[in-house]
Design a protein around this motif. Structure first.
Motif, mmCIF file in Angstrom:
data_model
loop_
_atom_site.group_PDB
_atom_site.id
_atom_site.type_symbol
_atom_site.label_atom_id
_atom_site.label_comp_id
_atom_site.label_asym_id
_atom_site.label_seq_id
_atom_site.Cartn_x
_atom_site.Cartn_y
_atom_site.Cartn_z
ATOM 1 N N GLY A 53 0.822 -1.190 0.000
ATOM 2 C CA GLY A 53 0.000 0.000 0.000
ATOM 3 C C GLY A 53 0.864 1.251 0.000
ATOM 4 O O GLY A 53 2.067 1.195 -0.264
ATOM 5 N N HIS A 54 0.261 2.389 0.327
ATOM 6 C CA HIS A 54 1.002 3.652 0.279
ATOM 7 C C HIS A 54 0.899 4.417 1.590
ATOM 8 O O HIS A 54 0.813 5.643 1.620
ATOM 9 C CB HIS A 54 0.495 4.505 -0.896
ATOM 10 C CG HIS A 54 0.841 3.907 -2.234
ATOM 11 N ND1 HIS A 54 -0.004 3.040 -2.886
ATOM 12 C CD2 HIS A 54 1.947 4.021 -3.016
ATOM 13 C CE1 HIS A 54 0.563 2.655 -4.025
ATOM 14 N NE2 HIS A 54 1.741 3.237 -4.121
ATOM 15 N N HIS A 55 0.939 3.664 2.688
ATOM 16 C CA HIS A 55 1.005 4.265 4.017
ATOM 17 C C HIS A 55 2.268 5.113 4.123
ATOM 18 O O HIS A 55 3.261 4.881 3.425
ATOM 19 C CB HIS A 55 1.005 3.149 5.063
ATOM 20 C CG HIS A 55 0.938 3.627 6.476
ATOM 21 N ND1 HIS A 55 2.070 3.835 7.253
ATOM 22 C CD2 HIS A 55 -0.117 3.935 7.280
ATOM 23 C CE1 HIS A 55 1.711 4.237 8.450
ATOM 24 N NE2 HIS A 55 0.391 4.314 8.506
ATOM 25 N N ALA A 56 2.267 6.084 5.023
ATOM 26 C CA ALA A 56 3.429 6.969 5.192
ATOM 27 C C ALA A 56 4.703 6.187 5.476
ATOM 28 O O ALA A 56 5.797 6.560 5.012
ATOM 29 C CB ALA A 56 3.154 7.958 6.327
ATOM 30 N N SER A 57 4.601 5.075 6.204
ATOM 31 C CA SER A 57 5.783 4.274 6.514
ATOM 32 C C SER A 57 6.351 3.611 5.269
ATOM 33 O O SER A 57 7.564 3.361 5.183
ATOM 34 C CB SER A 57 5.437 3.199 7.555
ATOM 35 O OG SER A 57 4.401 2.339 7.088
ATOM 36 N N VAL A 58 5.489 3.312 4.310
ATOM 37 C CA VAL A 58 5.939 2.732 3.040
ATOM 38 C C VAL A 58 6.596 3.807 2.181
ATOM 39 O O VAL A 58 7.665 3.595 1.595
ATOM 40 C CB VAL A 58 4.746 2.093 2.296
ATOM 41 C CG1 VAL A 58 5.201 1.528 0.952
ATOM 42 C CG2 VAL A 58 4.113 0.997 3.144
ATOM 43 N N LEU A 59 5.973 4.961 2.106
ATOM 44 C CA LEU A 59 6.510 6.034 1.274
ATOM 45 C C LEU A 59 7.847 6.556 1.801
ATOM 46 O O LEU A 59 8.665 7.044 1.025
ATOM 47 C CB LEU A 59 5.495 7.180 1.170
ATOM 48 C CG LEU A 59 4.224 6.850 0.359
ATOM 49 C CD1 LEU A 59 3.289 8.053 0.335
ATOM 50 C CD2 LEU A 59 4.568 6.414 -1.051
ATOM 51 N N ARG A 60 8.107 6.411 3.103
ATOM 52 C CA ARG A 60 9.428 6.783 3.626
ATOM 53 C C ARG A 60 10.511 5.934 2.965
ATOM 54 O O ARG A 60 11.619 6.412 2.702
ATOM 55 C CB ARG A 60 9.484 6.614 5.149
ATOM 56 C CG ARG A 60 8.720 7.654 5.922
ATOM 57 C CD ARG A 60 9.280 7.839 7.327
ATOM 58 N NE ARG A 60 9.338 6.629 8.130
ATOM 59 C CZ ARG A 60 8.312 6.132 8.814
ATOM 60 N NH1 ARG A 60 7.134 6.741 8.788
ATOM 61 N NH2 ARG A 60 8.461 5.040 9.542
ATOM 62 N N LEU B 293 10.723 1.877 10.081
ATOM 63 C CA LEU B 293 9.663 1.884 9.073
ATOM 64 C C LEU B 293 8.996 0.513 8.957
ATOM 65 O O LEU B 293 7.789 0.412 8.737
ATOM 66 C CB LEU B 293 10.172 2.403 7.728
ATOM 67 C CG LEU B 293 11.181 1.619 6.910
ATOM 68 C CD1 LEU B 293 10.514 0.588 6.018
ATOM 69 C CD2 LEU B 293 11.991 2.583 6.040
ATOM 70 N N TRP B 294 9.777 -0.570 9.111
ATOM 71 C CA TRP B 294 9.169 -1.910 9.041
ATOM 72 C C TRP B 294 8.357 -2.230 10.292
ATOM 73 O O TRP B 294 7.310 -2.893 10.205
ATOM 74 C CB TRP B 294 10.229 -2.977 8.801
ATOM 75 C CG TRP B 294 10.458 -3.248 7.353
ATOM 76 C CD1 TRP B 294 11.550 -2.892 6.609
ATOM 77 C CD2 TRP B 294 9.559 -3.903 6.452
ATOM 78 N NE1 TRP B 294 11.385 -3.300 5.305
ATOM 79 C CE2 TRP B 294 10.170 -3.921 5.187
ATOM 80 C CE3 TRP B 294 8.304 -4.473 6.596
ATOM 81 C CZ2 TRP B 294 9.568 -4.487 4.060
ATOM 82 C CZ3 TRP B 294 7.688 -5.036 5.482
ATOM 83 C CH2 TRP B 294 8.320 -5.043 4.241
ATOM 84 N N ALA B 295 8.785 -1.778 11.446
ATOM 85 C CA ALA B 295 7.997 -1.980 12.659
ATOM 86 C C ALA B 295 6.628 -1.312 12.513
ATOM 87 O O ALA B 295 5.594 -1.874 12.920
ATOM 88 C CB ALA B 295 8.733 -1.420 13.868
ATOM 89 N N GLU B 296 6.623 -0.127 11.881
ATOM 90 C CA GLU B 296 5.366 0.592 11.698
ATOM 91 C C GLU B 296 4.514 -0.025 10.598
ATOM 92 O O GLU B 296 3.314 -0.276 10.788
ATOM 93 C CB GLU B 296 5.640 2.060 11.386
ATOM 94 C CG GLU B 296 4.374 2.886 11.248
ATOM 95 C CD GLU B 296 4.651 4.351 10.977
ATOM 96 O OE1 GLU B 296 3.669 5.094 10.777
ATOM 97 O OE2 GLU B 296 5.836 4.757 10.960
ATOM 98 N N ARG B 297 5.104 -0.307 9.439
ATOM 99 C CA ARG B 297 4.289 -0.782 8.326
ATOM 100 C C ARG B 297 3.738 -2.176 8.587
ATOM 101 O O ARG B 297 2.694 -2.550 8.034
ATOM 102 C CB ARG B 297 5.080 -0.726 7.022
ATOM 103 C CG ARG B 297 6.213 -1.710 6.899
ATOM 104 C CD ARG B 297 7.249 -1.271 5.881
ATOM 105 N NE ARG B 297 6.860 -1.466 4.497
ATOM 106 C CZ ARG B 297 7.662 -1.208 3.462
ATOM 107 N NH1 ARG B 297 8.873 -0.703 3.665
ATOM 108 N NH2 ARG B 297 7.273 -1.431 2.240
ATOM 109 N N THR B 298 4.399 -2.965 9.441
ATOM 110 C CA THR B 298 3.914 -4.311 9.746
ATOM 111 C C THR B 298 2.572 -4.280 10.456
ATOM 112 O O THR B 298 1.768 -5.209 10.314
ATOM 113 C CB THR B 298 4.964 -5.075 10.587
ATOM 114 O OG1 THR B 298 6.174 -5.179 9.834
ATOM 115 C CG2 THR B 298 4.488 -6.463 10.953
ATOM 116 N N VAL B 299 2.292 -3.223 11.195
ATOM 117 C CA VAL B 299 1.015 -3.157 11.920
ATOM 118 C C VAL B 299 0.090 -2.054 11.423
ATOM 119 O O VAL B 299 -1.103 -2.049 11.763
ATOM 120 C CB VAL B 299 1.242 -2.959 13.436
ATOM 121 C CG1 VAL B 299 1.868 -4.201 14.041
ATOM 122 C CG2 VAL B 299 2.090 -1.724 13.729
#
Length: 273
Positions: free
Chosen positions: A12-19, A219-225
């Motif tokens: 997806g394009h969550h902020a954590s992914v776009l970082r 960023l992975w800790a955030e995007r995982t959840v």
């Protein structure tokens, strides 16, 4: 009816992914392609996301040419266009479209490339076939894809293996292939490229400094959840809230290790039409 994408983009394009996406440049994500470019080439960059690679190619590598960035998620192109404007790059444009049915005529581009796209599509061979169609005779089709089976880290921390198993299961449930890096050269041949016209190789991203480790783990800790990854894992039944939280905690714990180190391998192909 034109073919449309049948897979769900796992991140997806969550902020954590776009970082993560906005960190990418031509140098750190398309170095294998750069020696093949000349200043006046016309390039199509498929799955361009926020446009950092696209704008970099236009500004530094084809200054007398033109780069078109194509993205299926049109909302992220606002960021891409803003980036081009901020940097004063005018030989670039961005369009919304589906790589399964490109809106360009045959033999349009000198180079057609993608970065971390084929692993997320339902029919990677079909997308490569479309890329080949719109490339000029004598032109290049290029791709770089992660291979999650080649992701390694140190030290071993509880939750990280769970994350990798969860990611792989969820990516496949979404219609993708997390081992794409090792397969793309074979997919290219199935798409119509003669075996002698396909050159394959690999390269890595490595995160080893304190700053790199903090950024990558965070960023992975955030995007995982918090990203679409978590939602699709729950929807698909490939993960539970508890497993997602354990995987996220694993990333956080790993990032706190003094000797933390992570390497991600990518397969690369240069195909001549």
């Amino acid at each position: 009816m034109a073919k449309t994408e049948g897979a769900t983009y796992t991140h997806g394009h969550h902020a954590s992914v776009l970082r993560s996406h906005t960190w990418r440049t031509a140098a750190n994500s398309a170095a294998y392609l750069l020696p093949h470019l000349t200043a006046s080439m016309k390039i199509l960059d498929i799955g361009c996301g926020p446009g950092t690679i696209t704008v970099d190619l236009a500004a530094k590598h084809v200054p007398q040419g033109h780069v078109t960035g194509l993205e299926n998620a049109g909302e992220v192109l606002v960021q891409a266009r803003q980036l081009a404007q901020e940097k004063g790059v005018t030989n670039v444009d961005f369009v919304e479209g589906d790589a399964n049915a490109l809106q360009f005529a045959d033999e349009t581009f000198d180079v057609v490339c993608c970065h971390q796209v084929l692993q997320h599509v339902k029919d990677p061979v079909g997308v490569l076939r479309e890329m080949r169609r719109v490339a000029k005779t004598g032109g290049i089709v290029a791709a770089r894809e992660s291979d999650f089976g080649g992701f390694i880290w140190y030290p071993q921390v509880d939750g990280m293996d769970d994350w990798l198993a969860l990611y792989s299961a969820n990516a496949r449930s979404n219609g993708g292939e997390p081992l794409a890096g090792r397969m793309i050269h074979a997919w290219a041949k199935k798409a119509g490229f003669a075996p002698g016209s396909v050159t394959s190789g690999s390269s890595t991203w490595c995160y080893s400094t304190a700053e790199e480790v903090a950024w990558w783990s965070g960023l992975w800790a955030e995007r995982t959840v918090a990203s679409l990854f978590a939602k699709t894992a729950l929807d698909n039944g490939t993960g539970t809230k508890e497993l997602l939280e354990k995987a996220s905690e694993g990333w956080t714990k790993w990032g706190q290790e003094e000797d933390a180190w992570f390497s991600a391998v990518h397969g690369e192909i240069i195909c001549r039409k």
